[in-house]
Design an enzyme around this catalytic site. Structure first.
Site, PDB file in Angstrom:
ATOM      1  N   GLY A  28       0.805  -1.391  -0.104  1.00 36.30           N
ATOM      2  CA  GLY A  28      -0.002  -0.011   0.143  1.00 36.30           C
ATOM      3  C   GLY A  28       0.833   1.246   0.195  1.00 36.30           C
ATOM      4  O   GLY A  28       2.040   1.216  -0.369  1.00 36.30           O
ATOM      5  N   ALA A  29       0.092   2.430   0.304  1.00 40.54           N
ATOM      6  CA  ALA A  29       0.935   3.757   0.342  1.00 40.54           C
ATOM      7  C   ALA A  29       1.295   3.786  -1.147  1.00 40.54           C
ATOM      8  O   ALA A  29       2.569   4.120  -1.163  1.00 40.54           O
ATOM      9  CB  ALA A  29       1.979   3.810   1.306  1.00 40.54           C
ATOM     10  N   HIS A  31       2.570   4.861  -4.915  1.00 39.09           N
ATOM     11  CA  HIS A  31       3.030   6.210  -5.335  1.00 39.09           C
ATOM     12  C   HIS A  31       3.284   5.964  -7.068  1.00 39.09           C
ATOM     13  O   HIS A  31       3.008   4.705  -7.333  1.00 39.09           O
ATOM     14  CB  HIS A  31       4.436   6.417  -4.659  1.00 39.09           C
ATOM     15  CG  HIS A  31       5.410   5.436  -4.363  1.00 39.09           C
ATOM     16  ND1 HIS A  31       5.829   4.916  -5.629  1.00 39.09           N
ATOM     17  CD2 HIS A  31       5.918   4.864  -3.275  1.00 39.09           C
ATOM     18  CE1 HIS A  31       6.713   3.865  -4.960  1.00 39.09           C
ATOM     19  NE2 HIS A  31       6.445   3.681  -3.541  1.00 39.09           N
ATOM     20  N   HIS A  34       4.488   2.588  -7.841  1.00 36.94           N
ATOM     21  CA  HIS A  34       3.572   1.376  -7.998  1.00 36.94           C
ATOM     22  C   HIS A  34       2.849   1.645  -9.430  1.00 36.94           C
ATOM     23  O   HIS A  34       2.312   0.612  -9.886  1.00 36.94           O
ATOM     24  CB  HIS A  34       2.652   1.560  -6.578  1.00 36.94           C
ATOM     25  CG  HIS A  34       3.381   1.008  -5.467  1.00 36.94           C
ATOM     26  ND1 HIS A  34       3.839   1.988  -4.461  1.00 36.94           N
ATOM     27  CD2 HIS A  34       3.857   0.038  -5.124  1.00 36.94           C
ATOM     28  CE1 HIS A  34       4.270   1.613  -3.407  1.00 36.94           C
ATOM     29  NE2 HIS A  34       4.360   0.513  -3.896  1.00 36.94           N
ATOM     30  N   GLY A 144       9.437  -4.276  -8.389  1.00 31.26           N
ATOM     31  CA  GLY A 144      10.415  -3.209  -8.625  1.00 31.26           C
ATOM     32  C   GLY A 144      11.977  -3.653  -8.539  1.00 31.26           C
ATOM     33  O   GLY A 144      12.143  -4.211  -7.606  1.00 31.26           O
ATOM     34  N   GLN A 145      12.687  -2.930  -9.404  1.00 29.05           N
ATOM     35  CA  GLN A 145      14.258  -3.241  -9.259  1.00 29.05           C
ATOM     36  C   GLN A 145      14.642  -2.417  -7.903  1.00 29.05           C
ATOM     37  O   GLN A 145      16.030  -3.015  -7.323  1.00 29.05           O
ATOM     38  CB  GLN A 145      15.022  -2.600 -10.465  1.00 29.05           C
ATOM     39  CG  GLN A 145      16.451  -2.744 -10.387  1.00 29.05           C
ATOM     40  CD  GLN A 145      16.992  -4.116 -10.321  1.00 29.05           C
ATOM     41  OE1 GLN A 145      16.584  -5.043 -10.804  1.00 29.05           O
ATOM     42  NE2 GLN A 145      18.240  -4.481  -9.496  1.00 29.05           N
ATOM     43  N   ASP A 147      13.731  -2.667  -4.945  1.00 21.55           N
ATOM     44  CA  ASP A 147      14.277  -3.727  -3.970  1.00 21.55           C
ATOM     45  C   ASP A 147      14.832  -4.886  -4.707  1.00 21.55           C
ATOM     46  O   ASP A 147      14.386  -6.002  -4.880  1.00 21.55           O
ATOM     47  CB  ASP A 147      12.726  -4.285  -3.414  1.00 21.55           C
ATOM     48  CG  ASP A 147      12.034  -3.217  -2.468  1.00 21.55           C
ATOM     49  OD1 ASP A 147      12.536  -2.748  -1.618  1.00 21.55           O
ATOM     50  OD2 ASP A 147      11.088  -2.709  -2.960  1.00 21.55           O
ATOM     51  N   SER A 182       9.982   5.827  -2.814  1.00 22.03           N
ATOM     52  CA  SER A 182       9.726   4.943  -1.697  1.00 22.03           C
ATOM     53  C   SER A 182       8.447   5.377  -0.574  1.00 22.03           C
ATOM     54  O   SER A 182       8.261   6.458  -0.572  1.00 22.03           O
ATOM     55  CB  SER A 182      10.692   4.734  -0.669  1.00 22.03           C
ATOM     56  OG  SER A 182      10.409   3.998   0.686  1.00 22.03           O
ATOM     57  N   ARG A 184       8.276   5.371   2.196  1.00 21.22           N
ATOM     58  CA  ARG A 184       8.767   5.868   3.480  1.00 21.22           C
ATOM     59  C   ARG A 184       9.357   7.291   3.210  1.00 21.22           C
ATOM     60  O   ARG A 184       9.715   7.882   4.496  1.00 21.22           O
ATOM     61  CB  ARG A 184       9.929   4.954   3.955  1.00 21.22           C
ATOM     62  CG  ARG A 184       9.310   3.760   4.610  1.00 21.22           C
ATOM     63  CD  ARG A 184      10.739   2.704   5.204  1.00 21.22           C
ATOM     64  NE  ARG A 184       9.984   1.538   5.828  1.00 21.22           N
ATOM     65  CZ  ARG A 184       9.742   0.425   5.346  1.00 21.22           C
ATOM     66  NH1 ARG A 184      10.400   0.104   3.939  1.00 21.22           N
ATOM     67  NH2 ARG A 184       9.569  -0.542   5.903  1.00 21.22           N
TER      68      ARG A 184
END
Length: 287
Positions: A28-29, A31, A34, A144-145, A147, A182, A184
């Site tokens: 979630g969250a 952006h 995503h 995603g790359q 991570d 991110s 975060r």
């Protein structure tokens, strides 16, 4: 097509439908990063399922599980705008019923680099991803790359367990100033965000050195791992951050490469800026 919100296994079976399906697992969250994953998924399959689940198994005792951003209504709006067929948003009790005993072991690869700093993290990641694969039954899953070690671990799991799923990875999506997107990032104050740019600057400096010295027309021998890491570290020196690691690794195993290594490598960095831990990486070619 109206978005279907599945909150349990029974709803998910109805929502999935028949035919080729792409899965985008998220916490979630959502952006722009995503959104890029979802758009890639739509290119790969006519039906896209997004999972939104903050997985408790991948957070350590001192990590930010309780304060991880949960923005479900805004996330659903993103999914509607991107043409997602279904969102699977279960509660923890739905994913991990009482009495659960069996988990996925990430093996040695899950104990190095990011896994050394976050013991058990990749066991939790692989366990929830395998459960999502079994529940959604996707033909392809998109990650995603950013991570990078997670992506490598999931590919390893798919190969080792003979899972009939294609894994697609897409490049890291960045802000115009280079900061990797991110969920975060929203924790960062303006000053901390400025400090965080040292991470991408470090990676870009190493990327430039590797490209310039490795180009045939340069007439120079390619830069080795020591020089590449030194170029990156020079950008981090003096920055107000706590560095967890800066490593140059084999993309398939995440073992650190030696000075004689040639071919594709990943330069990965992780650091705490204020109270926020950030990771980033770039893919280099050593010649």
């Amino acid at each position: 097509m109206e978005l279907i919100v599945a909150r349990n296994r029974a709803d998910l079976v109805k929502a999935r439908g028949e035919g080729r399906v792409a899965l985008v697992p998220t916490m979630g969250a959502l952006h722009e990063g995503h959104r890029a994953l979802i758009r890639e998924a739509r290119e790969l399959a006519p039906r896209v399922v997004v999972s939104i689940f903050v997985n408790p198994l991948q957070f350590g005792p001192a990590e930010d599980f309780s304060r991880y951003p949960r923005t479900l209504e805004a996330d659903l709006d993103v999914c509607r705008a991107e043409g997602v067929r279904a969102v699977f948003t279960p509660q923890a009790a739905e994913m991990y019923p009482p009495g659960r005993q069996v988990s996925v072991s990430s093996g040695h690869m899950g104990t190095i680099v990011e896994g050394a700093v976050r013991p058990g993290h990749f066991d939790g990641v692989l366990t929830v991803v395998l459960k999502l694969f079994n529940l959604v039954r996707p033909d392809v899953a998109v990650f995603g790359q950013k991570d990078a070690q997670q992506l490598a671990m999931i590919r390893r799991m798919v190969a080792d367990l003979d899972l009939p799923i294609e894994i697609a990875g897409i490049p890291t999506v960045r802000e115009p100033d280079g900061l990797a997107l991110s969920s975060r990032n929203r924790y960062l104050s303006p000053d901390e965000r400025h400090t965080a740019l040292a991470l991408s600057r470090a990676l870009f400096a190493a990327e430039t050195l590797a490209a310039e010295t490795g180009a045939p027309e340069s007439g120079a021998a390619g830069a080795g791992p020591a020089r590449i890491k030194a170029a990156a570290r020079a950008e981090l020196d003096g920055a107000d951050l706590a560095l967890d690691y800066l490593v140059l690794v084999d993309p398939a195993t995440f073992a650190e490469v030696g000075e004689s290594y040639t071919g594709e490598a990943i330069l990965a960095v992780a650091a705490k800026v204020g109270g926020t831990r950030l990771i980033d990486n770039v893919v280099l070619r050593l010649s």
